[in-house]
Write an enzyme that holds these catalytic residues in place. Structure first.
Site, PDB file in Angstrom:
ATOM      1  N   ASP A 198       0.830  -1.204   0.000  1.00 13.71           N
ATOM      2  CA  ASP A 198       0.000   0.000   0.000  1.00 13.71           C
ATOM      3  C   ASP A 198       0.870   1.262   0.000  1.00 13.71           C
ATOM      4  O   ASP A 198       1.949   1.255  -0.586  1.00 13.71           O
ATOM      5  CB  ASP A 198      -0.929  -0.054   1.226  1.00 13.71           C
ATOM      6  CG  ASP A 198      -2.260   0.606   0.943  1.00 13.71           C
ATOM      7  OD1 ASP A 198      -2.269   1.824   0.740  1.00 13.71           O
ATOM      8  OD2 ASP A 198      -3.278  -0.102   0.903  1.00 13.71           O
ATOM      9  N   HIS A 236      -3.920   5.458   3.592  1.00 11.10           N
ATOM     10  CA  HIS A 236      -4.678   4.290   3.165  1.00 11.10           C
ATOM     11  C   HIS A 236      -4.163   2.989   3.789  1.00 11.10           C
ATOM     12  O   HIS A 236      -4.921   2.223   4.387  1.00 11.10           O
ATOM     13  CB  HIS A 236      -4.573   4.281   1.639  1.00 11.10           C
ATOM     14  CG  HIS A 236      -5.410   3.311   0.913  1.00 11.10           C
ATOM     15  ND1 HIS A 236      -4.905   2.146   0.394  1.00 11.10           N
ATOM     16  CD2 HIS A 236      -6.711   3.337   0.582  1.00 11.10           C
ATOM     17  CE1 HIS A 236      -5.876   1.503  -0.237  1.00 11.10           C
ATOM     18  NE2 HIS A 236      -6.984   2.207  -0.147  1.00 11.10           N
ATOM     19  N   SER A 408     -11.612  -1.080  -1.009  1.00  4.71           N
ATOM     20  CA  SER A 408     -10.369  -0.988  -0.248  1.00  4.71           C
ATOM     21  C   SER A 408     -10.496  -1.486   1.165  1.00  4.71           C
ATOM     22  O   SER A 408      -9.571  -2.056   1.718  1.00  4.71           O
ATOM     23  CB  SER A 408      -9.972   0.490  -0.112  1.00  4.71           C
ATOM     24  OG  SER A 408      -8.972   0.807  -0.999  1.00  4.71           O
TER      25      SER A 408
END
Ligand SMILES: *[C@@H]1O[C@H](CO)[C@@H](O)[C@H](O)[C@H]1NC(C)=O
Ligand SMILES: *[C@@H]1O[C@H](CO)[C@@H](O)[C@H](O)[C@H]1NC(C)=O
Length: 823
Positions: A198, A236, A408
């Protein structure tokens, strides 16, 4: 270790920089990088002979992939580089290959060149690419409340536990990942490591620090050991990590496997090359069990792209040899492009048999407008929608967020459940995990007519796969589970329709005209085929098609099994105007799991839309994957680089494969200036037309009212993402790729300053350091307002799409970054 030692002998370099922890920084501004697969069995051709003839220097072996080497050559200076000139290294390789051809030279040189060319199994220039996060769509903000009574009942003191409805849902008690019962059994993920590939992981947060595994972490954007989130929008990976392994303490909430460990491999915070992506997918793959991947090619409904040969090779390496041969578990988010008509079978990561594809469902069991349907979806997990998102750890000084979502956030919830199961059953292979998904997923929204029967008596839905992943059912089934036998497979002969042909350059000819009613073709599977291939029980199928069409989005593809089970493989995609067709694109379906494959398989290819843009169906084949009858006869599947033509070349071993490296001239993006404007996902008239033009596949798109309302939100989101990634890109441009390589290998990078600017000017104008706040994502004047531009993928702008990046490496670099860079 052995390879590194060997390498040190080649280069006679001092040992310190060779130690296994060192990863050399790339100098993309001054050098072109290539990946070379060298066959050491070709007599008399050592690696250094190859590098010499190609004019490249060795950088390092590609981690975990035997005989793959990262090599580089200094870039030509601007003055000597003429517009559109070919890459000198690839040109040398092409010359070598044509010299190796019998007719051109005398015998002696020819055999030397032939051996040289033969020893190069693969050569591909590395292009920097930016993968898109499957970031949360915009949502109405929710107000935090203090710790709920539920938290007290379960003796968890994390203040936001009560907000974590995906763990305990007071409004809809059944709508959770259903893991509290697993915790009560003392199963909390101990001993299992998940890796978040990520944008970094905030290991300084007290909610993650204790569960952070530094040794399995790495930063491929900045080429350092620790995956520190550095860009302002690098939140994220941290949020996804919190869902899996947020510590049970006094901060935020808890992870689903709150005693498991998480590692971070940072690749999304700037463009990276395929070789780094390949290494990332295998990073620490003996220790890491699960790779959580909430990213992929753009979800714009017009991209058709998958991992290239090198990355597929890496994934297969993880499958065959990761986790001591039990196989790395790759979990991919299905994608957020449903409102743009995107489908996860157009994404080569989510439609890989090696990934567990996870789509999203919200807390009320409404299908979120963003979550992509397709026959490769395996399960659904909870995420944002109907005004509630996922509550998890955030990057920053012990920060939390209640705004995490999208597919996600669905994928890490599945990862958490798998981590719980692997604590009690570390012996589960990657296929056992998939079997358990198929068998234990819980059907939801049972009255929806999109649920269809499978031959094995289960229910399947393109939006939900086999249903919602239920932690309790999954883990308790895992405890009893008998391991599946090793994998077997067989491929049917390829059907060639009406003299269909495709050259290496994707020039099509022949094929059967695709009508509005659709044309069909049948492949018969016999019992003998199963026997000959030691094949017992079916799991996945791959359907590979060659279709020439002037507007790819018009084409629908479905396959019907001998038992009458239909898999829709491609529905219409209103935004997909590419004229490159399906040049051997591979679809996947999990809907035929446990079905008897013997009998007639019929494909139907339909072009229901109009006659201005039409096309032909050239041919197809099916690959069946499943379990073996006799484990003793099983070999592991190996991937070879195949010449990309139709009909496919015979299985017989062939001289060097030229396809990845041939330099080609493609149309420049500017040839179709209207395309990128028209296909903007933010254009709502376009969106409206399309819902009605989804006849064959209307069911794939949710029929809920939310859909039209969502279009507006998508527009805002699209614009937001445009700015988001534009800024990210700009930031990436400024990253300093300079020093390490230059010093270590004694090259000076000073000479090519212009090269730096030139390459990265393609990515934008000036930097804006304060990007990232959700509130500031709306466009300012002068910024690109086309949602399509949020990726560093030059080739997406011409609507050409790229099926197979090994074909595009040369092209995208030349026609993309380089051409755009020219003043
Ligand atoms: C959830 O887990 C419990 C045990 O904790 C189990 O009895 C139940 O069947 C599971 N599923 C649902 C939907 O509650
Ligand atoms: C297919 O499209 C081309 C280009 O628009 C057109 O000239 C041709 O007539 C079409 N063929 C058929 C059979 O509709």
């Amino acid at each position: 270790m052995r390879i590194r030692l060997l390498w040190s002998i080649f280069l006679l370099l001092p040992l310190p920089i060779l130690s296994s922890s060192v990863h050399i920084k790339r100098a993309h501004h001054s050098h072109n990088y290539y990946v070379l697969e060298h066959d050491p069995l070709v007599a008399g051709i050592p690696l250094d002979a190859v590098t010499e003839v190609l004019g490249v220097e060795l950088v390092e072996p590609v981690k975990n992939l035997r005989n793959f080497w990262l090599v580089r050559a200094e870039k030509q200076s601007v003055s000597t580089r003429t517009e559109g000139s070919t890459d000198p290294v690839l040109a040398r390789y092409n010359r070598l290959r044509s010299n190796a051809h019998p007719s051109t030279t005398g015998f002696t040189e020819r055999s030397q060149d032939h051996a040289l060319a033969n020893s190069i199994k693969y050569l591909s220039r590395q292009t920097l690419r930016q993968r898109a996060k499957r970031a949360p769509p915009p949502i109405a903000s929710t107000v935090f409340e203090s710790a709920s009574q539920v938290a007290e009942r379960l003796a968890i003191s994390d203040p936001l536990f009560g907000e974590q409805w995906h763990l305990v849902n007071e409004e809809y008690p059944e709508n959770t990942m259903n893991v509290t019962g697993v915790w009560e059994m003392g199963i909390t993920g101990k001993g299992v490591i998940s890796s978040l590939i990520d944008d970094g992981l905030d290991y300084t947060s007290d909610d993650l620090a204790e569960n952070f595994d530094a040794a399995a972490s790495h930063d491929y954007n900045d080429h350092t050991d620790l995956p520190t989130p550095k860009l302002s929008d690098d939140t994220h990976g941290t949020r996804c990590a919190g869902q899996i392994a947020a510590v049970r303490n006094n901060l935020c909430g808890v992870g689903i496997a709150y005693d498991s460990k998480v590692a971070g491999v940072r690749i999304l915070s700037g463009p990276i090359s395929d070789v780094d992506e390949a290494e990332a997918l295998n990073y620490a793959y003996q220790d890491v069990s699960i790779y959580s991947c909430s990213w992929g090619p753009p979800d714009d409904g017009r991209t058709m792209e998958g991992p290239d040969y090198l990355i597929r090779k890496a994934m297969l390496e993880g499958i065959n040899n990761g986790r001591d041969g039990k196989g790395s578990v790759f979990v991919f988010a299905s994608g957020n492009g449903a409102a743009s008509g995107d489908q996860c079978n157009f994404d080569g990561y989510t439609n890989s048999i090696y990934s567990v594809t996870v789509s999203a469902i919200d807390y009320k069991h409404v299908h979120p407008y963003y979550s992509e349907p397709c026959a490769a979806n395996m399960v659904v997990a909870y995420s944002s929608g109907s005004g509630k998102s996922i509550v998890t750890t955030d990057r920053g000084d012990n920060k939390c967020t209640s705004r995490h979502g999208g597919t996600s956030a669905a994928a890490p919830n599945a990862v958490g459940v798998f981590a719980l199961a692997l604590q009690v059953r570390p012996d589960l292979t990657w296929r056992d995990i998939q079997h358990l998904c198929v068998r234990t997923a819980r059907m939801i929204n049972e009255d929806e007519d999109e649920w269809e029967n499978t031959a094995a008596g289960r229910k399947y839905n393109y939006k939900y796969g086999y249903g919602v992943l239920d932690g309790y059912r999954f883990v308790t089934a895992a405890q009893e589970w008998e391991l599946v036998k090793p994998q077997a497979w067989f491929k049917t002969p390829t059907v060639i329709l009406e003299n269909g042909k495709m050259t290496e350059d994707w020039v099509y000819s022949g094929g059967q005209f695709i009508t509005e009613e659709g044309i069909t073709s049948t492949i018969t599977v016999t019992q003998e085929m199963l026997q000959n291939h030691n094949f017992e029980k079916l799991e996945h199928i791959n359907v590979k098609v060659w279709i020439n069409h002037a507007r790819r989005g018009d084409v629908e593809v479905e396959v019907v099994s001998p038992n009458g089970i239909k898999s829709v493989l491609a529905g219409q995609r209103r935004n997909d105007k590419a004229d490159t067709g399906f040049p051997g694109w591979t679809f996947m379906s999990v809907k035929h799991w446990d079905e008897d494959p013997v009998g007639d398989w019929t494909i139907r290819v339909t072009d229901a839309v109009n006659s201005d843009t039409n096309g032909t169906f050239l041919g197809w084949n099916i690959m069946f994957w499943g379990s073996a009858v006799d484990p003793a006869q099983v070999k592991k599947f190996e991937l070879v680089s195949e010449k990309d033509v139709f009909p496919p070349p015979e299985e017989a071993p062939e001289p060097p494969k030229p396809s990845p490296t041939t330099t080609r001239t493609y149309q420049r993006p500017t040839v179709h200036p209207e395309t990128s404007a028209e296909t903007s996902p933010t254009s709502s008239p376009d969106s409206e037309v399309s819902t009605s033009s989804f006849p064959g596949l209307a069911k794939l798109v949710s029929n809920q009212k939310a859909f039209f309302g969502a279009i507006g939100a998508v527009a805002v989101f699209g614009i937001g993402m445009a700015v988001f990634f534009w800024r990210r890109r700009v930031r990436a441009r400024q990253q300093n790729y300079t020093s390490l390589v230059g010093e270590d290998v004694g090259m000076t990078m000073a000479g090519d300053r212009t090269g730096t600017r030139e390459l990265y000017d393609a990515f934008g104008e000036d930097s804006d350091e304060d990007a990232g706040d959700e509130q500031t994502l709306l466009p300012k004047s002068g910024l690109p307002d086309n949602g399509a531009h949020y990726r560093d993928e030059p080739d997406e702008q011409d609507g050409r799409g790229s099926r197979n990046r090994e074909r595009d490496d040369v092209d995208s670099n030349l026609s993309g970054s380089w051409e755009h860079a020219s003043p």
